[in-house]
Design a protein around this motif. Sequence first.
Motif, PDB file in Angstrom:
ATOM      1  N   VAL A 114       0.857  -1.173   0.000  1.00  0.00           N
ATOM      2  CA  VAL A 114       0.000   0.000   0.000  1.00  0.00           C
ATOM      3  C   VAL A 114       0.898   1.229   0.000  1.00  0.00           C
ATOM      4  N   ALA A 115       0.358   2.396  -0.263  1.00  0.00           N
ATOM      5  CA  ALA A 115       1.147   3.626  -0.216  1.00  0.00           C
ATOM      6  C   ALA A 115       1.057   4.248   1.180  1.00  0.00           C
ATOM      7  N   VAL A 116       2.041   5.088   1.510  1.00  0.00           N
ATOM      8  CA  VAL A 116       2.052   5.755   2.814  1.00  0.00           C
ATOM      9  C   VAL A 116       2.674   7.136   2.656  1.00  0.00           C
ATOM     10  N   LYS A 117       2.201   8.077   3.462  1.00  0.00           N
ATOM     11  CA  LYS A 117       2.716   9.439   3.359  1.00  0.00           C
ATOM     12  C   LYS A 117       2.854  10.068   4.737  1.00  0.00           C
ATOM     13  N   ARG A 118       3.666  11.105   4.781  1.00  0.00           N
ATOM     14  CA  ARG A 118       3.732  12.006   5.927  1.00  0.00           C
ATOM     15  C   ARG A 118       2.737  13.128   5.636  1.00  0.00           C
ATOM     16  N   PRO A 119       1.602  13.171   6.307  1.00  0.00           N
ATOM     17  CA  PRO A 119       0.595  14.174   5.948  1.00  0.00           C
ATOM     18  C   PRO A 119       1.059  15.611   6.117  1.00  0.00           C
ATOM     19  N   ILE A 203      10.168  -1.883   7.029  1.00  0.00           N
ATOM     20  CA  ILE A 203      10.405  -1.321   8.365  1.00  0.00           C
ATOM     21  C   ILE A 203      11.446  -0.212   8.299  1.00  0.00           C
ATOM     22  N   LYS A 204      12.521  -0.436   7.561  1.00  0.00           N
ATOM     23  CA  LYS A 204      13.572   0.575   7.424  1.00  0.00           C
ATOM     24  C   LYS A 204      13.021   1.847   6.797  1.00  0.00           C
ATOM     25  N   ALA A 205      12.194   1.707   5.752  1.00  0.00           N
ATOM     26  CA  ALA A 205      11.613   2.881   5.103  1.00  0.00           C
ATOM     27  C   ALA A 205      10.643   3.605   6.029  1.00  0.00           C
ATOM     28  N   LEU A 206       9.824   2.863   6.736  1.00  0.00           N
ATOM     29  CA  LEU A 206       8.864   3.480   7.653  1.00  0.00           C
ATOM     30  C   LEU A 206       9.568   4.176   8.809  1.00  0.00           C
ATOM     31  N   GLU A 207      10.653   3.580   9.288  1.00  0.00           N
ATOM     32  CA  GLU A 207      11.434   4.237  10.329  1.00  0.00           C
ATOM     33  C   GLU A 207      12.001   5.560   9.826  1.00  0.00           C
ATOM     34  N   ALA A 208      12.537   5.559   8.611  1.00  0.00           N
ATOM     35  CA  ALA A 208      13.111   6.791   8.055  1.00  0.00           C
ATOM     36  C   ALA A 208      12.033   7.856   7.879  1.00  0.00           C
ATOM     37  N   MET A 209      10.855   7.453   7.423  1.00  0.00           N
ATOM     38  CA  MET A 209       9.782   8.418   7.215  1.00  0.00           C
ATOM     39  C   MET A 209       9.243   8.980   8.526  1.00  0.00           C
ATOM     40  N   SER A 210       9.237   8.171   9.559  1.00  0.00           N
ATOM     41  CA  SER A 210       8.605   8.582  10.819  1.00  0.00           C
ATOM     42  C   SER A 210       9.573   9.220  11.815  1.00  0.00           C
ATOM     43  N   THR A 211      10.871   9.150  11.539  1.00  0.00           N
ATOM     44  CA  THR A 211      11.852   9.709  12.489  1.00  0.00           C
ATOM     45  C   THR A 211      12.703  10.815  11.893  1.00  0.00           C
ATOM     46  N   THR A 212      12.613  11.037  10.567  1.00  0.00           N
ATOM     47  CA  THR A 212      13.346  12.125   9.914  1.00  0.00           C
ATOM     48  C   THR A 212      12.379  12.865   9.001  1.00  0.00           C
ATOM     49  N   ALA A 216       8.711  12.159   2.158  1.00  0.00           N
ATOM     50  CA  ALA A 216       7.309  12.530   2.352  1.00  0.00           C
ATOM     51  C   ALA A 216       6.352  11.425   1.925  1.00  0.00           C
ATOM     52  N   TYR A 217       6.843  10.493   1.104  1.00  0.00           N
ATOM     53  CA  TYR A 217       5.916   9.556   0.457  1.00  0.00           C
ATOM     54  C   TYR A 217       6.638   8.285   0.058  1.00  0.00           C
ATOM     55  N   HIS A 235       6.909  11.136  14.188  1.00  0.00           N
ATOM     56  CA  HIS A 235       5.921  11.613  13.222  1.00  0.00           C
ATOM     57  C   HIS A 235       4.970  10.476  12.871  1.00  0.00           C
ATOM     58  N   THR A 236       3.696  10.805  12.773  1.00  0.00           N
ATOM     59  CA  THR A 236       2.669   9.817  12.454  1.00  0.00           C
ATOM     60  C   THR A 236       2.486   9.723  10.946  1.00  0.00           C
ATOM     61  N   LEU A 237       2.394   8.505  10.445  1.00  0.00           N
ATOM     62  CA  LEU A 237       2.207   8.267   9.019  1.00  0.00           C
ATOM     63  C   LEU A 237       0.750   7.927   8.725  1.00  0.00           C
ATOM     64  N   THR A 238       0.334   8.217   7.501  1.00  0.00           N
ATOM     65  CA  THR A 238      -1.021   7.906   7.048  1.00  0.00           C
ATOM     66  C   THR A 238      -0.932   7.054   5.785  1.00  0.00           C
ATOM     67  N   TYR A 239      -1.677   5.965   5.763  1.00  0.00           N
ATOM     68  CA  TYR A 239      -1.676   5.082   4.609  1.00  0.00           C
ATOM     69  C   TYR A 239      -2.750   5.517   3.613  1.00  0.00           C
TER      70      TYR A 239
END
Length: 374
Positions: A114-119, A203-212, A216-217, A235-239
Motif C-alpha cells: 500500500v502507499a504511505v505518506k507524511r501528511p 520497516i527501514k523505510a517506515l522508520e526513516a519516514m517517521s523519524t526524519t 514525504a511519500y 511523526h505519524t504516518l497515514t496510509y
Amino acid sequence: MTSLTLKGMTWDHPRGYLGLEAASATYAAETGVSIHWDRRSLQAFADEPIEGIAENYDFIVLDHPHVGLVADTQSLLPLPQPDNPEEVSLGGSLESYIWRDQLWAYPIDAACQVAVKRPDLCADEPTSWEAILRGDVTLPMVTPLLPVDAFDMMLTLVAGRSEEDLPLSEAAFCSDANGILALQVLKALYKAGPSEAVGWNPIKALEAMSTTDDFAYAPCLFGYVNYARPGFRDHTLTYCDLPTFEGIGAKRGILGGAGIGVSAKTQHPDAAVTFAQWVTSEPVQSGVYLENEGQPAHLQSWLRMGQDPAYAGFLRGALPTMQDAWTRPRDVWFLGFVDDVCEVFPSFFLKDRDEGEFLSLLNKIYTHHKERVL
C-alpha cells in the motif's frame, strides 16, 4: 481450570509478537493454558521451511505462500473453517490459507502493499504510476527495494495491469509488456530515492519516514499499523491507496500478513485449535491484540476499529487497497523461484540492467523451478 503449557513460533517485530504475548497472557488467566512464544527473523519468516519448526512447536505463525508445501508435507493440521467466512476474511486473507480444499492456518495479521505518506509533508500524493515514470512527482520519495520487496512490488504492478493469473504459461512467468513496464517503474523509483534503499525492507523505510524529514511519500510497501498510531514515533504516518495505471485503475497490492497454524506434531491438538480460534476472533483482534501492536486480520476489526483515531490512519487508510489485495502463487515451486530471483534482483538496480534482458533471466529461473516439480 486446566494447567497446560504450549509453545509457539512467531516473527521478531513488535507487530509479530507483542499482540500475541498480551493475548496469551489474557488467555492463560482465563483458561490456565499458557503459551510461550519464541521469535525468528522476518527473513526466516519468509524463507524457513515450516516442517522443521513443526517438530518442536504447537503453533507456527507463517506466510501464506508456504501452504502448498505445508499441504505436501502435512506438517500442520487442517483446521475447521469459520462458519461465516464472508464476515471474517479481509482481502482474501482467509482464502490464502486454503489449499486442496483444506484450511491450514487462521489469518491473524492482514497486510498488503500500500502507499504511505507524511501528511505534514505530502498534501497530494501521486495517483498514477505513469506520473512517476514521467518524472512529474517532485515529492521526496522512498521505496524499500530489498530483493523480496522489489519482486513483490513487481507482482503488484503486473497484477495492477489486470494480469492476475500468474504464471502466464509454462515458458513465461508474466507477459513481456507488463513485466517490462513493471521493471521500468521499479527502476524509476530506485533512481528517485536513496541508492541504499536497494537494501531496505518496509520497516527501514517506515522508520526513516517517521523519524526524519527526509521522505514525504512511499508509493508501495507492506503496511504496519504501528507507524500510523500517534506517539509510536516522532511523526505519524497515514496510509493511502496505491497509485494505479492510467485507464485501468486496479489497486492489486500483493497480499501479505500472517496466519497461525497448528503443528501436526502437537500433543494437544484440541487445546491448540481452540486457542488459534480464540486469538483470531473479532473481540480479541479488536481488543488486546490490537492494543499491543498487533495488526488484525479480522474484517470486522478493520471496519470497527478504523473509526478509532488511534488506528484510523492505517485501518481506514489502507482498507480500499487491502480489500482488493492480490494473492501470489502458493505452488511448491514458487518458494525456490523467489529465493533465486532475490539473488539476482539487486543487480537489476546496481548494474542498471536492461529490463527486457532481466525479464528473460527471471523467466529462465521460473522455467527451471517449474520443471523441477513436474
